[in-house]
Design a protein around this motif. Structure first.
Motif, short mmCIF file in Angstrom:
data_model
loop_
_atom_site.label_atom_id
_atom_site.label_comp_id
_atom_site.label_asym_id
_atom_site.label_seq_id
_atom_site.Cartn_x
_atom_site.Cartn_y
_atom_site.Cartn_z
N GLY A 185 0.82 -1.21 0.00
CA GLY A 185 0.00 0.00 0.00
C GLY A 185 0.85 1.26 0.00
N LEU A 186 1.92 1.26 0.78
CA LEU A 186 2.84 2.41 0.79
C LEU A 186 3.53 2.54 -0.57
CD1 LEU A 186 4.44 2.11 4.34
CD2 LEU A 186 2.60 3.63 3.60
N GLY A 187 3.83 1.40 -1.19
CA GLY A 187 4.45 1.44 -2.51
C GLY A 187 3.52 2.06 -3.55
N VAL A 188 2.24 1.69 -3.48
CA VAL A 188 1.26 2.28 -4.40
C VAL A 188 1.17 3.79 -4.16
CG1 VAL A 188 -1.20 2.39 -4.96
CG2 VAL A 188 -0.09 0.18 -4.64
N SER A 189 1.20 4.21 -2.90
CA SER A 189 1.15 5.64 -2.58
C SER A 189 2.36 6.37 -3.15
CB SER A 189 1.07 5.84 -1.07
OG SER A 189 -0.07 5.23 -0.52
N ALA A 190 3.54 5.75 -3.03
CA ALA A 190 4.76 6.39 -3.53
C ALA A 190 4.71 6.55 -5.04
CB ALA A 190 5.98 5.57 -3.11
N VAL A 191 4.29 5.50 -5.74
CA VAL A 191 4.20 5.58 -7.21
C VAL A 191 3.15 6.61 -7.62
CG1 VAL A 191 3.60 4.30 -9.29
CG2 VAL A 191 5.01 3.22 -7.54
N ALA A 192 2.02 6.61 -6.91
CA ALA A 192 0.96 7.57 -7.24
C ALA A 192 1.43 9.00 -7.01
CB ALA A 192 -0.28 7.26 -6.40
N LEU A 193 2.22 9.22 -5.96
CA LEU A 193 2.72 10.57 -5.69
C LEU A 193 3.67 11.01 -6.80
CD1 LEU A 193 2.95 13.00 -3.77
CD2 LEU A 193 4.84 11.79 -2.64
N LEU A 194 4.57 10.11 -7.20
CA LEU A 194 5.55 10.47 -8.23
C LEU A 194 4.90 10.71 -9.58
CD1 LEU A 194 8.42 7.96 -7.32
CD2 LEU A 194 8.34 10.42 -6.87
N THR A 195 3.77 10.06 -9.83
CA THR A 195 3.07 10.23 -11.12
C THR A 195 1.96 11.27 -11.05
OG1 THR A 195 1.62 8.37 -10.56
CG2 THR A 195 3.59 7.89 -11.87
N GLY A 196 1.83 11.95 -9.90
CA GLY A 196 0.84 13.01 -9.77
C GLY A 196 -0.59 12.55 -9.58
N GLN A 197 -0.80 11.30 -9.15
CA GLN A 197 -2.16 10.78 -8.95
C GLN A 197 -2.69 11.06 -7.55
OE1 GLN A 197 -4.02 9.38 -11.53
NE2 GLN A 197 -2.27 10.22 -12.62
N VAL A 198 -1.81 11.30 -6.59
CA VAL A 198 -2.21 11.71 -5.25
C VAL A 198 -1.30 12.85 -4.84
CG1 VAL A 198 -3.02 9.40 -4.61
CG2 VAL A 198 -0.68 10.06 -4.09
N GLY A 199 -1.61 13.49 -3.71
CA GLY A 199 -0.78 14.58 -3.23
C GLY A 199 -1.38 15.94 -3.55
N TYR A 200 -0.61 16.97 -3.25
CA TYR A 200 -1.11 18.33 -3.40
C TYR A 200 -1.47 18.65 -4.85
CZ TYR A 200 -1.17 23.37 -3.75
OH TYR A 200 -1.54 24.66 -4.05
N GLU A 201 -0.61 18.27 -5.80
CA GLU A 201 -0.89 18.58 -7.20
C GLU A 201 -2.18 17.91 -7.66
OE1 GLU A 201 2.08 18.10 -6.08
OE2 GLU A 201 3.14 19.91 -6.67
N ALA A 202 -2.40 16.66 -7.24
CA ALA A 202 -3.62 15.96 -7.63
C ALA A 202 -4.85 16.63 -7.04
CB ALA A 202 -3.56 14.50 -7.19
N ALA A 203 -4.72 17.15 -5.82
CA ALA A 203 -5.87 17.79 -5.17
C ALA A 203 -6.29 19.08 -5.86
CB ALA A 203 -5.54 18.08 -3.70
N THR A 204 -5.40 19.67 -6.63
CA THR A 204 -5.73 20.92 -7.31
C THR A 204 -6.25 20.68 -8.72
OG1 THR A 204 -3.43 21.14 -8.11
CG2 THR A 204 -3.98 22.16 -6.00
#
Length: 524
Positions: A185-204
């Motif tokens: 699950g943490l790995g999925v989060s890390a990949v999603a963050l690097l690809t812009g699928q989660v995180g601040y950029e995704a929220a905007t």
């Protein structure tokens, strides 16, 4: 009352010794949550009394305190019954996790003028709109309570429980697959963050695939299984307790960082509290108080640093000014800059935290705008792209492969653009506001009662039994930990989230079951 009678030898008198029946000791977590919630309500009431002569919206303040008192009634009843497991009951949880902080504390903050959102200027009479928001909050909570209490639900839930996998595995056997789920699950989060699928950029951004956000919940399943295993051990060693708590704390911090979300840390705290409540863990009061104090400090620090980091990424200053453009630095540089700004702020962090916390409790203000403008915009919102409640809710149960043109469960951009004249933010629409704007006043109690029915069925089917299996506990906690986001978002989010997260949880638990069975075969 129980009584014991004894006759003294050689004496005609009968002496009756009456001993009062002792109440079972109240679970520490239940007592702590009740005291903290009651204390917060008392503090809000005191703030209103101190400002009684200069309150901007006095009727709103009184209504907010009333809604808060009603929202805490289920928690108070659970405290009276010494029912620690009721902390995880859907109605009790909705009261102390969402309705009380949002509509009571948030409503008092708006009434006292601690927070003055721009969107209240969009309505002709802010006081009347805020009062209407409190009324609809009360209607929504009352309908939710009615839905959870309908006769026959416990029997129907018990019938479902008999047809679901038990999810009960021998102690210790789930630790390895739980660790795999957590790391994955943490790995999925890390990949999603690097690809812009989660995180601040995704929220905007409005168009982001929700798949990574759902898949990463397997980490919650893994953590819940580890926590259940520890709490159900007869006498775990101190070393095991310390090591497990340290690992889970590290997972929470890493997950929060990868999500770039201030709310994620609170979600992890809620997960641990819900698991402890459901399994009826006999946690000593000092330990519970210490853990809640540590969690509160962590949440406060996380909120300050997280808010500063988001401002740094957006190019905002402490003075609410806006830089020429958003930050172009890397995440690491912005994090260091955020930490530096936090340290430089010093004692002013207390006021900064208060301001950000008050701004976060925006539901009364946003619901007020929707209630005031619903009739004005009737028929316009759908034409402008806002989804209807019925189509978006039905669409949650139909895969897009089957229905390629199905509407989105929610379009924050369309609603924000119409009602709040600002498209680049997802406001707390709330299920009551969504029902009110699309289907009218009658739909609010009907729709919220339906949510109560569904949540009661889920609760009864999974964890009503005191000896519910670890898999069922993990499934229930993973679902209900998302309740705050349900009650902030559109109505369709509730059922859609239950279905999607439920599918992810089912796959994760099937993986655990397969792992345990294969391990048993190899051992045998």
């Amino acid at each position: 009352m129980s009584d014991a009678a004894s006759v003294a030898a050689g004496d005609d008198a009968i002496r009756i010794v009456v001993r009062p029946r002792r109440r079972p000791p109240r679970p520490a977590l239940l007592a702590a949550v009740t005291v903290l919630s009651g204390g917060a309500w008392a503090a809000a009431a005191l703030a209103v009394l101190v400002r009684i002569g200069s309150i901007e919206h006095p009727a709103v303040a009184a209504a907010a305190l009333g809604v808060g008192a009603v929202a805490l009634v289920p928690l108070g009843l659970a405290y009276w019954r010494s029912d620690g497991a009721a902390l995880a009951d859907p109605l009790v949880l909705a009261g102390w996790v969402f309705w009380f902080p949002m509509f009571c504390l948030g409503g008092v903050s708006l009434a006292l003028g601690w927070f003055r959102p721009y969107y209240l200027d969009l309505v002709a009479d802010p006081s009347a709109a805020l009062l209407a928001a409190q009324l609809w909050a009360l209607v929504g909570f009352g309908a939710l309570a009615l839905g959870t209490a309908l006769p026959g639900l416990v029997r129907a839930g018990s019938w479902l429980a008999g047809r679901l996998p038990a999810g009960d595995w021998p102690p210790g056997r789930t630790l390895a697959p739980a660790a795999v789920l957590t790391v994955a699950g943490l790995g999925v989060s890390a990949v999603a963050l690097l690809t812009g699928q989660v995180g601040y950029e995704a929220a905007t951004r409005q168009e982001v695939s929700p798949l990574p956000a759902y898949v990463q919940t397997i980490a919650v399943v893994g953590v819940a299984l580890v926590w259940v295993d520890l709490l159900r051990r007869a006498s775990p060693s101190r070393r095991r307790v310390v090591a497990t708590c340290a690992v889970l704390g590290g997972v929470a911090l890493v997950s929060t960082g990868l999500a770039e979300s201030r709310a994620m840390l609170a979600t992890w705290v809620l997960v641990l509290v819900l698991v402890a409540a459901v399994v009826r863990a006999p946690i000593p009061r000092r330990v519970a108080a210490g853990v809640l104090l540590a969690a509160g400090c962590a949440l406060a620090v996380g909120a300050v640093v997280g808010s500063t980091y988001r401002e740094q990424r957006a190019g905002l200053t402490d003075g609410a000014g806006t830089a020429p453009s958003a930050s172009t630095a890397g995440r690491g540089e912005d994090l260091v800059a955020a930490l530096r700004r936090t340290v430089e702020r010093g004692p002013d962090n207390a006021a900064y935290l208060r301001d950000r916390a008050v701004q976060r409790l925006e539901a009364p203000g946003t619901l007020a705008v929707i209630a005031a403008r619903a009739e004005e915009l009737d028929g316009v919102d759908e034409a402008a792209g806002a989804p209807t409640v019925v189509s978006s809710t039905i669409g949650a149960f139909v895969p897009r492969l089957v229905w390629p043109s199905k509407p989105a469960t929610g379009d924050p951009g369309a609603i924000s653009r119409l009602y709040f004249a600002f498209e680049d933010n997802a406001f707390a629409v709330t299920p009551m506001g969504d029902l009110l704007r699309d289907l009218g006043p009658v739909a609010v109690p009907v729709g919220m009662a339906l949510v109560g029915i569904v949540l009661r069925l889920v609760h009864t089917a999974l964890v009503r039994a005191p000896d519910a299996g670890a898999g069922r506990v993990a499934a229930y906690v993973t679902l209900l930990a998302r309740a705050p986001s349900w009650f902030e978002g559109p109505y369709g989010n509730v059922l859609a989230d239950l279905v999607r997260v439920g599918l992810v949880v089912a796959v994760a638990l099937a993986f655990v079951h397969l792992w345990v069975r294969l391990a048993e075969r190899r051992a045998g």
